[in-house]
Design a protein around this motif. Structure first.
Motif, PDB file in Angstrom:
ATOM      1  N   LEU A 113     -12.464  19.839  -8.269  1.00 21.65           N
ATOM      2  CA  LEU A 113     -12.128  18.856  -9.299  1.00 21.65           C
ATOM      3  C   LEU A 113     -10.620  18.792  -9.535  1.00 21.65           C
ATOM      4  O   LEU A 113     -10.057  17.710  -9.770  1.00 21.65           O
ATOM      5  N   LEU A 114      -9.969  19.940  -9.459  1.00 18.26           N
ATOM      6  CA  LEU A 114      -8.507  19.955  -9.600  1.00 18.26           C
ATOM      7  C   LEU A 114      -7.843  19.226  -8.431  1.00 18.26           C
ATOM      8  O   LEU A 114      -6.834  18.532  -8.618  1.00 18.26           O
ATOM      9  N   LEU A 115      -8.417  19.363  -7.237  1.00 25.49           N
ATOM     10  CA  LEU A 115      -7.865  18.640  -6.089  1.00 25.49           C
ATOM     11  C   LEU A 115      -8.104  17.139  -6.232  1.00 25.49           C
ATOM     12  O   LEU A 115      -7.229  16.331  -5.888  1.00 25.49           O
ATOM     13  N   LEU A 116      -9.270  16.757  -6.758  1.00 26.49           N
ATOM     14  CA  LEU A 116      -9.509  15.337  -7.031  1.00 26.49           C
ATOM     15  C   LEU A 116      -8.475  14.793  -8.011  1.00 26.49           C
ATOM     16  O   LEU A 116      -7.974  13.670  -7.846  1.00 26.49           O
ATOM     17  N   ARG A 117      -8.149  15.597  -9.023  1.00 26.99           N
ATOM     18  CA  ARG A 117      -7.115  15.188  -9.984  1.00 26.99           C
ATOM     19  C   ARG A 117      -5.765  15.054  -9.298  1.00 26.99           C
ATOM     20  O   ARG A 117      -5.029  14.083  -9.528  1.00 26.99           O
ATOM     21  N   ALA A 118      -5.431  15.999  -8.440  1.00 24.18           N
ATOM     22  CA  ALA A 118      -4.130  15.970  -7.772  1.00 24.18           C
ATOM     23  C   ALA A 118      -4.003  14.766  -6.836  1.00 24.18           C
ATOM     24  O   ALA A 118      -2.907  14.220  -6.659  1.00 24.18           O
ATOM     25  N   MET A 119      -5.130  14.357  -6.222  1.00 25.78           N
ATOM     26  CA  MET A 119      -5.100  13.242  -5.264  1.00 25.78           C
ATOM     27  C   MET A 119      -5.307  11.894  -5.934  1.00 25.78           C
ATOM     28  O   MET A 119      -5.200  10.855  -5.278  1.00 25.78           O
ATOM     29  N   ASP A 120      -5.602  11.869  -7.220  1.00 27.51           N
ATOM     30  CA  ASP A 120      -5.877  10.613  -7.915  1.00 27.51           C
ATOM     31  C   ASP A 120      -4.617   9.764  -7.984  1.00 27.51           C
ATOM     32  O   ASP A 120      -3.635  10.135  -8.636  1.00 27.51           O
ATOM     33  N   GLY A 121      -4.664   8.636  -7.321  1.00 30.11           N
ATOM     34  CA  GLY A 121      -3.535   7.709  -7.368  1.00 30.11           C
ATOM     35  C   GLY A 121      -2.473   7.958  -6.318  1.00 30.11           C
ATOM     36  O   GLY A 121      -1.532   7.159  -6.193  1.00 30.11           O
ATOM     37  N   ARG A 122      -2.582   9.043  -5.566  1.00 25.36           N
ATOM     38  CA  ARG A 122      -1.566   9.310  -4.522  1.00 25.36           C
ATOM     39  C   ARG A 122      -2.177  10.179  -3.438  1.00 25.36           C
ATOM     40  O   ARG A 122      -2.865  11.159  -3.710  1.00 25.36           O
ATOM     41  N   THR A 123      -1.948   9.751  -2.201  1.00 24.38           N
ATOM     42  CA  THR A 123      -2.369  10.540  -1.052  1.00 24.38           C
ATOM     43  C   THR A 123      -1.127  10.913  -0.263  1.00 24.38           C
ATOM     44  O   THR A 123      -0.462  10.036   0.297  1.00 24.38           O
ATOM     45  N   PRO A 124      -0.758  12.184  -0.226  1.00 26.86           N
ATOM     46  CA  PRO A 124       0.418  12.583   0.546  1.00 26.86           C
ATOM     47  C   PRO A 124       0.270  12.160   2.006  1.00 26.86           C
ATOM     48  O   PRO A 124      -0.836  12.175   2.561  1.00 26.86           O
ATOM     49  N   LEU A 131     -10.803  15.186 -15.320  1.00 21.53           N
ATOM     50  CA  LEU A 131     -10.869  15.961 -14.078  1.00 21.53           C
ATOM     51  C   LEU A 131     -10.110  17.275 -14.223  1.00 21.53           C
ATOM     52  O   LEU A 131     -10.577  18.336 -13.771  1.00 21.53           O
ATOM     53  N   LEU A 132      -8.941  17.210 -14.852  1.00 18.71           N
ATOM     54  CA  LEU A 132      -8.144  18.421 -15.055  1.00 18.71           C
ATOM     55  C   LEU A 132      -8.875  19.403 -15.961  1.00 18.71           C
ATOM     56  O   LEU A 132      -8.977  20.602 -15.641  1.00 18.71           O
ATOM     57  N   ARG A 133      -9.386  18.921 -17.073  1.00 23.87           N
ATOM     58  CA  ARG A 133     -10.065  19.813 -18.027  1.00 23.87           C
ATOM     59  C   ARG A 133     -11.319  20.423 -17.416  1.00 23.87           C
ATOM     60  O   ARG A 133     -11.591  21.626 -17.580  1.00 23.87           O
ATOM     61  N   MET A 134     -12.099  19.630 -16.714  1.00 18.81           N
ATOM     62  CA  MET A 134     -13.324  20.153 -16.102  1.00 18.81           C
ATOM     63  C   MET A 134     -13.001  21.144 -14.994  1.00 18.81           C
ATOM     64  O   MET A 134     -13.653  22.184 -14.862  1.00 18.81           O
ATOM     65  N   GLY A 135     -11.985  20.828 -14.198  1.00 16.29           N
ATOM     66  CA  GLY A 135     -11.606  21.741 -13.133  1.00 16.29           C
ATOM     67  C   GLY A 135     -11.138  23.082 -13.663  1.00 16.29           C
ATOM     68  O   GLY A 135     -11.532  24.141 -13.151  1.00 16.29           O
ATOM     69  N   VAL A 136     -10.320  23.054 -14.696  1.00 16.86           N
ATOM     70  CA  VAL A 136      -9.841  24.294 -15.318  1.00 16.86           C
ATOM     71  C   VAL A 136     -11.005  25.039 -15.960  1.00 16.86           C
ATOM     72  O   VAL A 136     -11.123  26.265 -15.830  1.00 16.86           O
ATOM     73  N   ALA A 137     -11.900  24.311 -16.643  1.00 17.38           N
ATOM     74  CA  ALA A 137     -13.026  24.954 -17.329  1.00 17.38           C
ATOM     75  C   ALA A 137     -13.955  25.650 -16.341  1.00 17.38           C
ATOM     76  O   ALA A 137     -14.383  26.792 -16.571  1.00 17.38           O
ATOM     77  N   LEU A 138     -14.281  24.992 -15.237  1.00 16.56           N
ATOM     78  CA  LEU A 138     -15.175  25.603 -14.249  1.00 16.56           C
ATOM     79  C   LEU A 138     -14.523  26.813 -13.587  1.00 16.56           C
ATOM     80  O   LEU A 138     -15.167  27.858 -13.400  1.00 16.56           O
ATOM     81  N   THR A 139     -13.259  26.687 -13.242  1.00 17.95           N
ATOM     82  CA  THR A 139     -12.566  27.798 -12.600  1.00 17.95           C
ATOM     83  C   THR A 139     -12.435  28.983 -13.540  1.00 17.95           C
ATOM     84  O   THR A 139     -12.650  30.140 -13.152  1.00 17.95           O
ATOM     85  N   ALA A 140     -12.082  28.707 -14.800  1.00 16.60           N
ATOM     86  CA  ALA A 140     -11.969  29.786 -15.790  1.00 16.60           C
ATOM     87  C   ALA A 140     -13.326  30.426 -16.056  1.00 16.60           C
ATOM     88  O   ALA A 140     -13.428  31.653 -16.215  1.00 16.60           O
ATOM     89  N   SER A 141     -14.377  29.608 -16.081  1.00 10.44           N
ATOM     90  CA  SER A 141     -15.716  30.155 -16.286  1.00 10.44           C
ATOM     91  C   SER A 141     -16.107  31.089 -15.162  1.00 10.44           C
ATOM     92  O   SER A 141     -16.731  32.141 -15.389  1.00 10.44           O
ATOM     93  N   PHE A 145     -20.774  31.076  -7.244  1.00 12.85           N
ATOM     94  CA  PHE A 145     -20.312  30.448  -6.008  1.00 12.85           C
ATOM     95  C   PHE A 145     -19.946  28.989  -6.266  1.00 12.85           C
ATOM     96  O   PHE A 145     -18.917  28.502  -5.792  1.00 12.85           O
ATOM     97  N   LEU A 146     -20.785  28.292  -7.020  1.00  9.76           N
ATOM     98  CA  LEU A 146     -20.533  26.884  -7.286  1.00  9.76           C
ATOM     99  C   LEU A 146     -19.369  26.689  -8.251  1.00  9.76           C
ATOM    100  O   LEU A 146     -18.561  25.763  -8.080  1.00  9.76           O
ATOM    101  N   LEU A 147     -19.258  27.549  -9.256  1.00 10.83           N
ATOM    102  CA  LEU A 147     -18.096  27.455 -10.145  1.00 10.83           C
ATOM    103  C   LEU A 147     -16.802  27.700  -9.379  1.00 10.83           C
ATOM    104  O   LEU A 147     -15.795  27.010  -9.592  1.00 10.83           O
ATOM    105  N   MET A 148     -16.834  28.687  -8.488  1.00 12.95           N
ATOM    106  CA  MET A 148     -15.648  29.052  -7.711  1.00 12.95           C
ATOM    107  C   MET A 148     -15.197  27.920  -6.794  1.00 12.95           C
ATOM    108  O   MET A 148     -13.992  27.737  -6.563  1.00 12.95           O
ATOM    109  N   THR A 149     -16.135  27.148  -6.261  1.00 12.40           N
ATOM    110  CA  THR A 149     -15.787  26.103  -5.297  1.00 12.40           C
ATOM    111  C   THR A 149     -15.608  24.728  -5.947  1.00 12.40           C
ATOM    112  O   THR A 149     -14.692  23.982  -5.581  1.00 12.40           O
TER     113      THR A 149
END
Length: 395
Positions: free
Chosen positions: A285-296, A225-235, A276-280
């Motif tokens: 995906l990075l938020l999915l990674r951040a929420m994985d295993g913990r919900t504030p 999730l982290l790698r894909m999120g970074v890759a899409l955002t960087a792209s 537009f889709l890469l930007m969103t």
């Protein structure tokens, strides 16, 4: 222990519900602005907008793509409790149900009339037909849906130069597939399609393949999730800087550095461009990674809302329109404006002179709507979980 690839997917994943709830809450901000903001000002027109208004609109750009993606993910996760034929049948029937909702109940909630003088076809239409398409794709290996989805997302901007008018009498078909516009127009009647199906079908198909990641162990899942999120955002950043492909409107230098940044972020939603889709989807995906295993604790309400998104969607439109009735009566002594079929440029309601409310009022009303809806969503989520009635899965 069975290998990860042989274990059934979990029926629900909390991080998916949390992220879906966050974008549903943001969606209400956009619709609050629709009802109570000024229709005469386009928030993404850099010649007339303000930075706060632009960003109010921009942050809500995440809603439709992320919801569509996670709808596909949810379909994959449902494989843990449905056979492939059962899942296909559910997607088909629910997809057609969403199309019907778009044209009937949702339209009424937006306009409070059934005269069909003005009909604007929006997100439920795209979601519904995307589910119908996914009902076919689930019969193939998961990689097929992923390949179809990614190809559609990556390549659909190649068709941007094709105009619907070039198809003659078949122009409405191209409107449905790729080019938003007027489907039907006659004296006293107009039908406008805002959400063509390409690439929304691709987004949902990609989301379906994304669901396979949630069958992996936690460490591999989070890493991917982290790698894909970074890759899409960087792209997104790289392709936007190149300014050649990915969006029909290139960015350009503006009167200030701040507005140049806004130009960089000002991407095409109808239909959603590759950028537009890469930007969103990258940040999602990075938020999915951040929420994985913990919900504030602060996001627990989002988790509840994310479990009943369709109920929330219909309820928030109804509540916004009812509040607009009170506003209209208090300020103008009449509510007739709120029942008229609005011009397309004033959708969803006819705005009387002086109707536009400043952004602080819009934000206050948005927060009020979300706070009022949360107890209803919590009640319905509990009811849905305890009942288990199959019809409840359609709302």
């Amino acid at each position: 222990m069975a290998p990860a690839s042989d274990r059934p997917a979990r029926a629900r994943v909390e991080s998916v519900d949390v992220v879906r709830g966050v974008i549903m809450i943001l969606m209400a901000l956009d619709h609050t602005r629709d009802f109570f903001g000024g229709a005469s000002i386009n928030p993404t027109d850099l010649a007339t907008t303000t930075a706060p208004l632009f960003m109010t609109r921009w942050i809500t750009h995440f809603c439709a793509p992320v919801f569509c993606l996670l709808t596909g993910t949810g379909a994959y996760l449902a494989r843990g409790r449905r056979t492939t034929p059962q899942l296909s049948r559910f997607l088909l029937t629910r997809g057609l149900w969403l199309v019907l909702l778009e044209l009937t109940i949702a339209r009424f909630l937006w306009q409070f009339n059934a005269d069909y003088q003005v009909t604007i076809i929006t997100v439920l239409w795209a979601l519904g037909w995307s589910m119908v398409a996914l009902a076919l794709l689930v019969h193939f290996p998961t990689w097929v849906a992923g390949t179809v989805g990614c190809a559609m997302i990556l390549l659909h901007n190649l068709a941007d130069p094709v105009q619907a008018a070039s198809f003659g009498s078949l122009a409405p078909l191209w409107n449905v597939l790729h080019s938003p516009g007027v489907l039907y127009a006659a004296p006293g009647r107009i039908v406008i399609l805002a959400y063509p199906l390409i690439p929304w079908i691709g987004v949902m198909a990609a989301g379906y393949s994304l669901g396979a990641i949630f069958r992996l162990d936690a460490e591999r899942r989070r890493t991917l999730l982290l790698r894909m999120g970074v890759a899409l955002t960087a792209s997104f950043i790289v392709l936007r800087l190149i300014n050649i492909y990915g969006d029909p409107v290139p960015w350009s230098a503006q009167r200030t550095a701040g507005f140049t940044v806004l130009s960089f972020l000002n991407l095409t939603k109808y239909p959603p461009s590759l950028l537009f889709l890469l930007m969103t989807l990258g940040p999602a995906l990075l938020l999915l990674r951040a929420m994985d295993g913990r919900t504030p604790p602060l996001l627990r309400p989002a988790f509840i809302i994310g479990k009943v998104p369709m109920f929330y969607y219909l309820a928030h439109i109804l509540l916004l329109h009812v509040i607009a009735l009170f506003f209209s009566y208090a300020r103008y002594g009449t509510i007739r404006y709120m029942f008229e079929s609005a011009r397309p440029d004033q959708f969803p309601v006819t705005q009387p002179p002086g109707w536009a409310n400043p952004l602080p009022v819009v934000y206050l009303l948005w927060i009020t709507v979300v706070v009022l809806l949360y107890p209803l969503c919590r009640w319905y989520a509990a009811r849905k979980a305890s009942s288990g009635h199959p019809l409840l899965s359609y709302l």
